[in-house]
Design a protein around this motif. Structure first.
Motif, mmCIF file in Angstrom:
data_model
loop_
_atom_site.group_PDB
_atom_site.id
_atom_site.type_symbol
_atom_site.label_atom_id
_atom_site.label_comp_id
_atom_site.label_asym_id
_atom_site.label_seq_id
_atom_site.Cartn_x
_atom_site.Cartn_y
_atom_site.Cartn_z
ATOM 1 N N ASP A 149 26.451 10.490 -8.985
ATOM 2 C CA ASP A 149 25.322 10.961 -8.194
ATOM 3 C C ASP A 149 25.783 11.310 -6.782
ATOM 4 O O ASP A 149 26.990 11.447 -6.507
ATOM 5 N N GLU A 150 24.808 11.442 -5.848
ATOM 6 C CA GLU A 150 25.129 11.841 -4.483
ATOM 7 C C GLU A 150 26.043 10.834 -3.796
ATOM 8 O O GLU A 150 26.923 11.217 -2.998
ATOM 9 N N ILE A 151 25.833 9.521 -4.054
ATOM 10 C CA ILE A 151 26.701 8.512 -3.445
ATOM 11 C C ILE A 151 28.130 8.682 -3.951
ATOM 12 O O ILE A 151 29.108 8.588 -3.183
ATOM 13 N N GLY A 152 28.287 8.958 -5.266
ATOM 14 C CA GLY A 152 29.619 9.208 -5.808
ATOM 15 C C GLY A 152 30.260 10.432 -5.178
ATOM 16 O O GLY A 152 31.457 10.435 -4.847
ATOM 17 N N GLN A 153 29.474 11.510 -5.009
ATOM 18 C CA GLN A 153 29.999 12.713 -4.369
ATOM 19 C C GLN A 153 30.393 12.435 -2.921
ATOM 20 O O GLN A 153 31.407 12.952 -2.428
ATOM 21 N N ARG A 206 20.431 -2.031 -3.681
ATOM 22 C CA ARG A 206 21.523 -2.093 -4.653
ATOM 23 C C ARG A 206 22.161 -0.721 -4.863
ATOM 24 O O ARG A 206 23.382 -0.605 -4.997
ATOM 25 N N ILE A 207 21.303 0.318 -4.912
ATOM 26 C CA ILE A 207 21.812 1.650 -5.268
ATOM 27 C C ILE A 207 22.323 2.405 -4.049
ATOM 28 O O ILE A 207 23.297 3.167 -4.140
ATOM 29 N N VAL A 208 21.692 2.209 -2.885
ATOM 30 C CA VAL A 208 22.013 3.036 -1.713
ATOM 31 C C VAL A 208 22.654 2.217 -0.600
ATOM 32 O O VAL A 208 23.749 2.539 -0.115
ATOM 33 N N ILE A 209 21.965 1.157 -0.157
ATOM 34 C CA ILE A 209 22.429 0.434 1.032
ATOM 35 C C ILE A 209 23.803 -0.183 0.808
ATOM 36 O O ILE A 209 24.694 -0.101 1.673
ATOM 37 N N GLY A 210 24.032 -0.839 -0.350
ATOM 38 C CA GLY A 210 25.332 -1.460 -0.621
ATOM 39 C C GLY A 210 26.474 -0.464 -0.589
ATOM 40 O O GLY A 210 27.469 -0.666 0.132
#
Length: 670
Positions: free
Chosen positions: A369-373, A338-342
């Motif tokens: 977070d890092e995904i947002g960056q 949910r947090i990373v793979i999607g």
């Protein structure tokens, strides 16, 4: 062509990774669980073994102490002692026999005996004889009577004795107490006995598959054991070497030695307990040993670890552990998906659109977070790519002009540097000795000067004076331009020393050179910007007498001199103290080596760049041994031919590798 499908997606890889992590974690948990349960079972089994050994000791000692106390009471009974001293008195006999009957009824096995020394008569009343006293004469030559005579001769107070009656197939333990007269002399042996079968049941107790009890003597012979046949055989066997011991049941010599050490330790500490693991036929076993004070025997409790507690007891805990681990892995997988793979999948789809030429793609940024960056970076990248594609041609032309101008500057700079280096090489070569000068100084000579770069830090020096010549080979700090500056400095300093020093002793020349060089370069100074440099030197002063003879004086600072004389090559080492380098200056007295009658001799000096040159299959150094072999192999050739041969041998050994260091070599004869 760009394919949008993937044979093995990140999600599939992630699921596979999660499965592998679960399997590895489960395997690790199983190993840890097995280790912990084994440790718990081992500790539990050890405690059971110790407690069982103490329990069996107390049970045995309770039986033995009671029977021993009753036997001692019998042996100390005044009536029994008076009759033992005066056996012929009928009144005493009748009273003593009645007293023995009283004691018989108190012994566990309803057995009592009295053997008198004066007549060797043996009185015994047993349970199966309904208290009737039987008598017979004990004989020294009868093996069955040996116990009586051994007790009188060897036992001071009390002893246990095993006796097997083959007629009734009965083995009994007898409590033998010495009866003493009024003066303390031994006048008989008395006591009681118990049937070994009862004794085993009382002493060893009921065994199960997890716990076995044994009673052994100091030699390890089994006196009580779960198998009565073994005890009976030991009781009947008179040869101690043929008796069954506890040691014979242990599977290796280490366990046997450990058991012997435990018995010895308990001799000094009879109230203690010795516990340790042993190996029996049944598997891993823990042994606990206690002493039976006063009788020289030991109780041994053997606990089978696998039989103490069944491993099935721990299965619910193991199942709970595995299920908990599975739940954690599933939860972690769901959260990561949910947090990373999607989000990564959305980024991947957007990247595929960019790859297909859609540069106006943007993604919403809803996280910090890092995904947002990463999403912000992707949006910035697509915006920049879009801008570049719209202004690409102008940017390429501008960048090409910048690169062309930079290349022109680099080309001009390199040309100027190379011109400077070539001129520096010309200057450095100008201070090398000319062939004509070397022809006047030596009868024959050779030299190699191979700097690693255009200029280098090695130098060949030659200067003639009236009646002598001074030759030197120098290896200065550094390569290239720094090394070349050092050679110019060293050349000037040596000229100055030779012009001002009134001695031509090479050792004194080196000492003065060291001091002048330190002063010139300020090597005594410390702090930022201070230098730390120096050089190695082989210095020769040559006196030629014009007839092909003369003498050579040599002193070295870090470099040796090789002398070829009569086909034998000898290395004359220089002093280890080098010239220059930072630190407190203390004048050093170098050593002068003198060689007279030098006709036919050839002298060689070489810098360490030659010996350290790498080559061969493994890149090892050329080395001193290969250098010596090279000189001896070409010793018969003229020196100028030797120079060509030496350079060829070095190049052949180096192969395609780059030269490591500056190389210089000087050879001459006088």
């Amino acid at each position: 062509m760009i394919h949008s499908t993937r044979r093995f997606s990140l999600k599939a890889k992630f699921n596979l990774a999660v499965a592998l992590v679960y399997l590895l974690a489960a395997a690790g948990s199983l190993v840890a669980f097995a280790f912990v349960t084994h440790s718990i079972l081992g500790e539990f089994a050890q405690r059971i073994a110790v407690k069982q050994a103490l329990l069996e000791r107390n049970k045995v000692m309770t039986i033995i102490d009671r029977e021993e106390a009753l036997a001692r009471t019998l042996a100390g009974d005044p009536l029994v002692r008076r009759w033992a001293a005066d056996e012929a008195d009928p009144a005493l006999r009748q009273a003593a026999l009645e007293q023995l009957e009283n004691y018989r009824r108190q012994f566990r096995d309803r057995s009592v005996f009295l053997a008198l020394k004066s007549s060797a008569r043996y009185y015994i009343a047993e349970r199966d004889q309904k208290g009737e006293v039987q008598t017979r004469i004990l004989r020294r030559d009868h093996p069955a009577d040996a116990w009586f005579f051994e007790t009188l001769s060897k036992v001071d107070s009390f002893a246990l004795n095993l006796d097997h009656n083959p007629s009734f197939n009965v083995t009994k333990v007898w409590f033998n107490v010495v009866v003493r007269g009024a003066g303390g002399e031994k006048i008989g042996v008395g006591g009681g006995g118990i049937d070994l079968g009862d004794f085993l049941r009382e002493a060893v107790g009921a065994s199960d598959e997890a716990v076995s009890i044994a009673i052994v003597d100091r030699a390890g012979v089994l006196q009580a054991w779960g198998d009565p046949d073994v005890v009976k055989r030991n009781a009947m066997e008179r040869d101690d070497s043929k008796k069954t011991t506890l040691y014979s049941m242990l599977r290796n010599s280490q366990d046997q030695q450990r058991m012997r050490q435990a018995l010895q330790a308990l001799d000094g500490s009879p109230q203690g307990v010795e516990s340790f693991p042993v190996h029996l036929e049944g598997g891993e076993t823990l042994a606990a040993v206690t002493a039976l004070p006063g009788i020289g025997w030991y109780t041994v409790a053997l606990v089978n670890v696998s039989g103490v507690v069944s491993s099935r007891v721990f299965m619910p805990v193991l199942a709970l552990l595995v299920l908990s681990l599975l739940a954690v892995i599933v939860m972690v997988g769901w959260l990561l998906g949910r947090i990373v793979i999607g989000p990564l999948a959305r980024l991947n789809r957007a990247s595929l659109e960019v790859a297909q030429g859609r540069y106006d793609v943007t993604l919403p940024v809803d996280r910090n977070d890092e995904i947002g960056q990463l999403t912000q970076s992707f949006n910035a990248m697509t915006a920049k790519v879009l801008d570049y594609t719209q202004n690409l041609e102008q940017m390429v032309l501008g960048r090409t002009a910048e690169l062309s101008e930079a290349n022109d500057h680099l080309r001009e700079s390199r040309q100027r540097i190379m011109e400077s280096l070539r001129y520096a090489r010309t200057i450095q070569q100008s201070i090398l000795p000319r062939p004509a000068l070397m022809d006047r100084a030596f009868a024959s000579h050779m030299s190699l000067y191979l700097p690693r770069d255009i200029v280098g830090g090695d130098l060949i020096y030659l200067r003639r004076f009236e009646g002598l010549s001074v030759a030197a080979l120098m290896d200065c700090t550094g390569h290239g331009v720094p090394g070349a500056f050092m050679t110019m400095t060293a050349h000037s300093v040596l000229n100055h020393v030779l012009d001002t020093l009134d001695s031509r002793d090479p050792a004194r020349i080196l000492s003065r050179f060291d001091g002048v060089l330190r002063e010139t370069l300020g090597l005594h100074e410390t702090g930022e910007g201070s230098l730390d440099c120096g050089l190695d030197m082989a210095l020769c002063v040559i006196h030629r007498d014009g007839t092909g003879g003369g003498r050579v004086l040599f002193a070295g600072a870090g470099l040796p001199l090789y002398r070829l004389r009569g086909g034998v090559l000898t290395e004359i080492k220089g002093d280890r103290r080098r010239l220059g380098y930072r630190g407190e200056f203390k004048e050093y007295a170098y050593t002068t080596h003198e060689f007279s009658d030098c006709a036919g001799d050839v002298y060689y000096a070489v810098t360490d760049g030659f010996l350290d040159e790498g080559g061969g299959d493994k890149g090892y150094c050329f080395g001193p041994e290969r250098f010596r072999e090279m000189i001896l192999a070409h010793a018969g050739a003229p020196l100028k031919r030797q120079a060509e041969a030496f350079e060829h041998a070095l190049a052949l050994y180096r192969g395609a590798r780059k030269q490591r260091d500056d190389i210089a070599m000087l050879g001459f004869s006088i």
